[in-house]
Design a protein around this motif. Sequence first.
Motif, PDB file in Angstrom:
ATOM      1  N   PRO A  14      79.899  87.086  90.129  1.00 39.73           N
ATOM      2  CA  PRO A  14      78.636  87.304  90.842  1.00 39.73           C
ATOM      3  C   PRO A  14      78.523  86.537  92.157  1.00 39.73           C
ATOM      4  O   PRO A  14      77.726  86.904  93.020  1.00 39.73           O
ATOM      5  CB  PRO A  14      77.572  86.830  89.840  1.00 39.73           C
ATOM      6  CG  PRO A  14      78.300  85.905  88.922  1.00 39.73           C
ATOM      7  CD  PRO A  14      79.690  86.452  88.817  1.00 39.73           C
ATOM      8  N   HIS A  15      79.335  85.479  92.302  1.00 39.18           N
ATOM      9  CA  HIS A  15      79.235  84.695  93.540  1.00 39.18           C
ATOM     10  C   HIS A  15      79.977  85.360  94.705  1.00 39.18           C
ATOM     11  O   HIS A  15      79.866  84.905  95.849  1.00 39.18           O
ATOM     12  CB  HIS A  15      79.780  83.276  93.329  1.00 39.18           C
ATOM     13  CG  HIS A  15      81.245  83.223  93.022  1.00 39.18           C
ATOM     14  ND1 HIS A  15      81.735  83.287  91.748  1.00 39.18           N
ATOM     15  CD2 HIS A  15      82.331  83.106  93.832  1.00 39.18           C
ATOM     16  CE1 HIS A  15      83.056  83.201  91.782  1.00 39.18           C
ATOM     17  NE2 HIS A  15      83.444  83.098  93.039  1.00 39.18           N
ATOM     18  N   TYR A  16      80.724  86.429  94.439  1.00 37.95           N
ATOM     19  CA  TYR A  16      81.379  87.142  95.533  1.00 37.95           C
ATOM     20  C   TYR A  16      80.318  87.754  96.444  1.00 37.95           C
ATOM     21  O   TYR A  16      79.278  88.229  95.981  1.00 37.95           O
ATOM     22  CB  TYR A  16      82.267  88.259  94.989  1.00 37.95           C
ATOM     23  CG  TYR A  16      83.613  87.803  94.447  1.00 37.95           C
ATOM     24  CD1 TYR A  16      83.966  86.457  94.406  1.00 37.95           C
ATOM     25  CD2 TYR A  16      84.526  88.720  93.967  1.00 37.95           C
ATOM     26  CE1 TYR A  16      85.185  86.049  93.905  1.00 37.95           C
ATOM     27  CE2 TYR A  16      85.759  88.325  93.454  1.00 37.95           C
ATOM     28  CZ  TYR A  16      86.077  86.986  93.430  1.00 37.95           C
ATOM     29  OH  TYR A  16      87.298  86.601  92.924  1.00 37.95           O
ATOM     30  N   SER A  17      80.586  87.789  97.723  1.00 37.19           N
ATOM     31  CA  SER A  17      79.653  88.388  98.670  1.00 37.19           C
ATOM     32  C   SER A  17      79.524  89.879  98.403  1.00 37.19           C
ATOM     33  O   SER A  17      80.392  90.482  97.750  1.00 37.19           O
ATOM     34  CB  SER A  17      80.142  88.173 100.107  1.00 37.19           C
ATOM     35  OG  SER A  17      81.337  88.909 100.334  1.00 37.19           O
ATOM     36  N   VAL A  18      78.462  90.461  98.903  1.00 35.42           N
ATOM     37  CA  VAL A  18      78.252  91.900  98.729  1.00 35.42           C
ATOM     38  C   VAL A  18      79.425  92.680  99.316  1.00 35.42           C
ATOM     39  O   VAL A  18      79.915  93.652  98.722  1.00 35.42           O
ATOM     40  CB  VAL A  18      76.931  92.341  99.401  1.00 35.42           C
ATOM     41  CG1 VAL A  18      76.797  93.862  99.369  1.00 35.42           C
ATOM     42  CG2 VAL A  18      75.739  91.693  98.706  1.00 35.42           C
ATOM     43  N   LYS A  19      79.899  92.241 100.456  1.00 35.05           N
ATOM     44  CA  LYS A  19      81.032  92.903 101.120  1.00 35.05           C
ATOM     45  C   LYS A  19      82.280  92.850 100.243  1.00 35.05           C
ATOM     46  O   LYS A  19      82.975  93.862 100.068  1.00 35.05           O
ATOM     47  CB  LYS A  19      81.306  92.238 102.460  1.00 35.05           C
ATOM     48  CG  LYS A  19      82.457  92.854 103.235  1.00 35.05           C
ATOM     49  CD  LYS A  19      82.658  92.145 104.567  1.00 35.05           C
ATOM     50  CE  LYS A  19      83.845  92.740 105.329  1.00 35.05           C
ATOM     51  NZ  LYS A  19      84.056  92.047 106.617  1.00 35.05           N
ATOM     52  N   THR A  20      82.553  91.679  99.680  1.00 29.32           N
ATOM     53  CA  THR A  20      83.735  91.530  98.829  1.00 29.32           C
ATOM     54  C   THR A  20      83.604  92.364  97.564  1.00 29.32           C
ATOM     55  O   THR A  20      84.570  92.999  97.121  1.00 29.32           O
ATOM     56  CB  THR A  20      83.950  90.046  98.458  1.00 29.32           C
ATOM     57  OG1 THR A  20      84.169  89.291  99.654  1.00 29.32           O
ATOM     58  CG2 THR A  20      85.146  89.881  97.525  1.00 29.32           C
TER      59      THR A  20
END
Length: 277
Positions: A190-196
């Motif tokens: 969940p800590h991944y950016s929206v882009k990632t």
Amino acid sequence: MIDVKGLRTRKGSDDWLELAINSNKDTVDQLKELKPIIKFYYNKYEKLLRNQASEPQTSAVLAHSAILKSYYTSPPKDLGIQIKARRENDELSQCPFCGRPGYPRILDHFLPKNRWPEYSLLKNNLVNQCSACSSKKSESYFCIKNSSPKFIHPIYSSVLSKLELEFSINIPNPLDIKQFEISLEIKIPPHYSVKTQKRVKLHIQSLEIRKYAIEHAERTYLEWIKKSLLRRVDILDMLKNNIILNEKLHNNDWTICLQKAMSQHPILIRHFEQHLP
């Protein structure tokens, strides 16, 4: 998917190019003339990968494509040994692109060599992959609809190795465990950016990872059921021991994740206990 960032060589590394230039192939003189422009593109490679909003420009050396690609497809002896060693890397126990168990013996040009032949011999552009990923990826790279590369480069990013796989097994009739359905949830941190997260989802979709992982799980499930019916070993004990022995692969190894689901399923636990040696 395993973390293969350790395979990355230093920026602009051209030792394979030097092996090609120092060979006795008939086209060496032409390759020497191309060396400055190839080196120029080598130094741009990482910047090109970081530019994820647009497709790379058309190669400026397409006219020399046949020569450049020939040093990969028909390499001189010393270079051929290096390419073979990278292809047959026994330290890779699963496909870096999708996580399929087994030794991935196909070397993929992340930027396809037919479109960008200047990277035919760049080590960091060559990544091991399984036959299914090779077939799906092929010559494609950029998704115009999503304005993003379709695939994540395993040598430059470890995001795929952080994914978690969770299989669910549905057995409608406890008396017929050969009738079953397997589903798969691929959990993105969940800590991944929206882009990632979008890029990871596009990678999963483009390679049909969920489909292939479920097909593998279905075959493996039936293999374990077949073994249990022979009553030769304690299957539940074997499953648990395999999970312990491969603890580091728990999160995303297809086989281990399925074994984990099987070892925790109440209907299967009862079945295995009823089919002890």
